[in-house]
Design an enzyme around this catalytic site. Structure first.
Site, PDB file in Angstrom:
ATOM      1  CG  LEU A  18       7.795   8.553  -1.098  1.00  0.00           C
ATOM      2  CD1 LEU A  18       8.416   8.554  -2.476  1.00  0.00           C
ATOM      3  CD2 LEU A  18       6.652   7.538  -1.017  1.00  0.00           C
ATOM      4  CD  GLN A 118       9.279   4.329   0.467  1.00  0.00           C
ATOM      5  OE1 GLN A 118       8.191   3.790   0.645  1.00  0.00           O
ATOM      6  NE2 GLN A 118       9.831   5.112   1.372  1.00  0.00           N
ATOM      7  CE1 TYR A 223      -5.513  -6.614   0.444  1.00  0.00           C
ATOM      8  CE2 TYR A 223      -5.665  -6.149  -1.903  1.00  0.00           C
ATOM      9  CZ  TYR A 223      -5.507  -5.720  -0.601  1.00  0.00           C
ATOM     10  OH  TYR A 223      -5.339  -4.383  -0.339  1.00  0.00           O
ATOM     11  CG  ASP A 321       3.787   7.062   6.962  1.00  0.00           C
ATOM     12  OD1 ASP A 321       2.836   7.319   6.204  1.00  0.00           O
ATOM     13  OD2 ASP A 321       4.473   6.032   6.877  1.00  0.00           O
TER      14      ASP A 321
END
Length: 555
Positions: A18, A118, A223, A321
Site C-alpha cells: 500500500l 487492501q 468489536y 510500517d
C-alpha cells in the site's frame, strides 16, 4: 552473482504494498522516475487495512482515484457503516463508538471515510502507477544498501532466479513493513509500548445468513467482548463472509489479571493455534453454537505500538510500517503510511529538480515523526479502551477525536512560515482556519458551472489563493516564484473563474478580503497574510526562501 552495470533511478522504493505503491504513484505525479521492488509475487492477497480515513481519501482524490475506489468500496461494504462493541453478533450491544462513519463529514471534506480491503485497493493503485510510468518489480528484494555523498548503491535480488543486480539511486524510500530489513540495515531502533499481543485473523465464510443477527445495527466494524475473546469483526456486504481478528482470549476482566503483556497467556492467541481452536473462537464471536462456517485462512501476526527513532538516515527515508507500527484500532496504520508518502513525494521532487534547498528533505522527519508518535499513542489508547482495559490507562494519552487525528494534525517545521503564538500538534479542523502548518480547509466553489472543492486546486504545484481585493499579491507572487524556479498556480476566489457564492473562503482561511494564502503541494498551508502587506515583493521572496528551505536566499 552481481552484475557490474548498475541500473540508475532517481528514487528506489523498497516495498510495493500500500505505502510503496502510493509513493510510486505520487512521485510519478510529480514527474519523478521510480523503481519499486517488492518481495511478494504481487499485490496484497488478504483483506488488510480496511478503514480509510478522510485525509487518505482526499489524497486518492488528488490522484484521480476517488471514484474508482468508492465504487469498489461499495461493492464490498455499506457506505456509512458504524463501529460498535457487542458481546457477540447475536448478543447485546455494549457500546456504540460511531453509529454512522460519515456523520458530520461534509462540513470538512468533499470526500467520505470508507471501508475497502487492501487486496481490492492495491490493484487500483498499481494500475494507476504503471499508467503514469512507474516501474514495479515483484518477486524482488533489496539485500544491501551503501550510501555516499552523491547517492545510494543498492543490491536487489530476484527471488526466483537468485540473480543479484546493483541499483544506483539518488534517494531511497523504505516502505518494507514492520519487519523492515532496511531499517535494520541502517541500525534504526524502535521505541514505544512494544508487543501487545500475538493475534490472529480468521478469514471465513458462513453457510448460514448472519445478517439477521445484526438486527438494526449499522454494519461496519463490530468489536467483540466476552468471556472467551476480545477482537473485532469485519463482515462484507453480504453479511456471510469476512474476517475476525482475535487479540485476546479468556476473561481478562478478572480481578487477578495483571498487565503482564505480552507474556500473559491471554495475549498469546497465535501460539499453537489450530483450525479447531479458531472455529471455537469464531463461533463464540458469532454467538450461535455449531453455526455452519468454513475457515479459509488463519493469519498470525503481532499487535505492536512502536515508532522509529528517526525517519531519515542520509538519503534513505522510512515510511509506513517501517517507520511506525500500530495496532489496528482506529484504522491508523495504512492511512498514516499513505500520508508519509504524500508528505515526502513533493519534497523529493523539488530536491531532485534543484528547486529546493538541502534542508527541505530534513523536514520529512521534523513533520512526520511527531505525527507518527501521536498516531502510535492514539492507536494504543484505542487498543486499551476497546480491547484491553486490563492494561489500565496510566500509560495512555487522552483520546483525541477522529476529525483532529485525520485532518487536524499540523506540521511545525522550517518548511512552514509559522505565525506567532502556540503551535499545537493537532487541533479540530473547525479551529485551524487556514493557519500555516494546518491542512488547507475545504470550501466548495463554482468553476464554470461545476462544483469544485478548494482541495481540488492542490496536489501539483504551490498554490496562491486570494480574493479579488487581494489581487495585488498575484503579480509579485508569480514573479517571486519564477525567480526561485518554482511553479505557482495563482487563483482568485470570488473572481470570474472561481465563484464563492456563500463568501466562505475568507473566513475559512482566516484572512481579510485583501489577504493571501500559499498552500504547499501537499495541501498544507505554508504561509498566510491576513491582510495586505506594505512590501509584498520582499515578503514573497522571504516566503519562498523559507518554504523551499533555501538557506542561501538566492533564487
Amino acid at each position: 552473482m552481481d552484475h557490474g552495470t548498475s541500473e540508475d533511478v532517481p528514487v528506489l522504493i523498497i516495498g510495493g504494498s500500500l505505502v510503496g505503491l502510493s509513493a510510486a504513484l505520487l512521485l510519478r505525479m510529480h514527474g519523478i522516475d521510480v523503481l519499486t521492488v517488492e518481495r511478494h509475487a504481487g499485490t496484497a492477497i488478504n483483506a488488510r487495512a480496511g478503514h480509510f480515513q478522510l485525509r487518505t481519501v482526499e489524497i486518492l482524490r488528488s490522484a484521480g482515484l476517488e471514484a474508482a475506489v468508492r465504487r469498489k468500496s461499495e461493492e464490498q461494504y455499506p457506505p456509512d457503516g458504524g463501529i460498535n462493541n457487542v458481546e457477540s453478533l447475536a448478543g447485546r450491544e455494549i457500546a456504540n463508538y460511531f453509529p454512522n462513519l460519515n456523520a458530520g463529514v461534509d462540513e470538512f471534506s468533499p470526500t467520505v471515510r470508507l471501508f475497502i480491503n487492501q487486496d481490492a485497493l492495491e490493484p487500483i493503485l498499481r494500475t494507476r502507477a504503471e499508467e503514469l510510468g512507474a516501474r514495479l518489480r515483484y518477486g524482488t528484494e533489496c539485500v544491501s544498501l551503501e550510501q555516499d555523498a552523491d547517492g545510494v548503491t543498492a543490491v536487489i535480488r530476484d527471488l526466483a532466479s537468485g540473480e543479484r543486480r546493483p541499483v544506483r539511486a539518488k534517494y531511497v524510500v523504505a516502505a518494507d513493513g514492520n519487519r523492515s530489513t532496511t531499517r535494520g540495515l541502517l541500525g534504526i531502533g524502535m521505541h514505544g509500548h512494544g508487543l501487545l499481543s500475538r493475534s490472529i485473523t480468521i478469514y471465513f465464510r458462513s453457510e448460514a445468513d448472519l445478517g439477521p443477527l445484526l438486527r438494526d445495527r449499522n454494519q461496519g466494524v463490530h468489536y467483540v467482548t466476552n468471556s472467551l475473546l476480545r477482537g473485532f469483526f469485519r463482515l462484507d456486504r453480504s453479511g456471510n463472509a469476512g474476517f475476525l481478528v482475535v487479540n485476546l482470549v479468556g476473561d481478562t476482566s478478572r480481578p487477578e489479571v495483571i498487565a503482564a503483556y505480552p507474556s500473559a497467556p491471554w495475549a498469546r492467541v497465535a501460539d499453537g493455534i489450530t483450525e479447531q481452536r479458531a472455529l471455537e473462537l469464531l463461533r463464540a464471536a458469532i454467538g450461535v453454537p455449531d453455526i455452519p462456517v468454513v475457515i479459509d485462512n488463519i493469519a498470525t501476526w503481532q499487535a505492536e505500538a512502536d515508532v522509529a527513532d528517526r525517519f531519515q538516515d542520509g538519503r534513505v527515508f522510512l515510511a509506513g510500517d517501517a517507520a511506525h507500527v500500530v495496532p489496528p484500532n482506529g484504522g491508523f496504520g495504512g492511512n498514516t503510511g499513505v500520508q508519509d508518502a504524500h508528505n515526502l513525494a513533493w519534497k523529493l521532487a523539488l530536491t531532485l529538480t534543484g528547486v529546493a534547498g538541502p534542508g527541505l528533505l530534513e523536514t520529512y522527519d521534523a513533520e512526520r515523526r511527531p505525527i507518527g508518535q501521536l498516531t502510535v499513542e492514539q492507536a494504543f489508547t484505542r487498543y486499551v479502551t476497546r480491547v484491553a482495559p486490563y492494561l489500565g490507562t496510566e500509560n495512555t494519552q487522552p483520546l483525541v477525536d477522529d476529525f483532529s487525528m485525520e485532518i487536524g494534525y499540523r506540521y511545525n517545521s522550517p518548511a512552514v512560515v509559522l505565525e506567532p503564538g502556540s503551535h499545537p500538534l493537532h487541533e479540530h479542523p473547525r479551529m485551524s482556519k487556514g493557519s500555516p502548518g494546518a491542512r488547507a480547509p475545504h470550501v466548495f466553489l463554482d468553476r464554470h458551472g461545476a462544483e469544485v472543492s478548494t482541495l481540488d486546486l492542490f496536489g501539483g504545484n504551490f498554490v496562491l489563493l486570494t480574493r479579488p481585493e487581494g489581487r495585488a499579491w498575484h503579480d509579485v507572487a508569480l514573479a517571486a516564484a519564477k525567480e526561485f524556479g518554482v511553479a505557482l498556480d495563482a487563483h482568485v476566489v470570488g473572481g470570474a473563474d472561481l465563484t464563492d457564492a456563500g463568501d466562505q473562503f475568507p473566513e475559512a482561511y482566516g484572512i481579510s478580503p485583501s489577504g493571501a494564502v500559499i498552500v504547499r503541494p501537499d495541501g498544507f498551508v505554508g504561509w498566510r497574510a491576513v491582510a495586505a502587506a506594505d512590501a509584498p515583493e520582499q515578503t514573497l521572496r522571504q516566503v519562498f526562501q523559507s518554504l523551499l528551505c533555501r538557506e542561501d536566499g538566492k533564487p
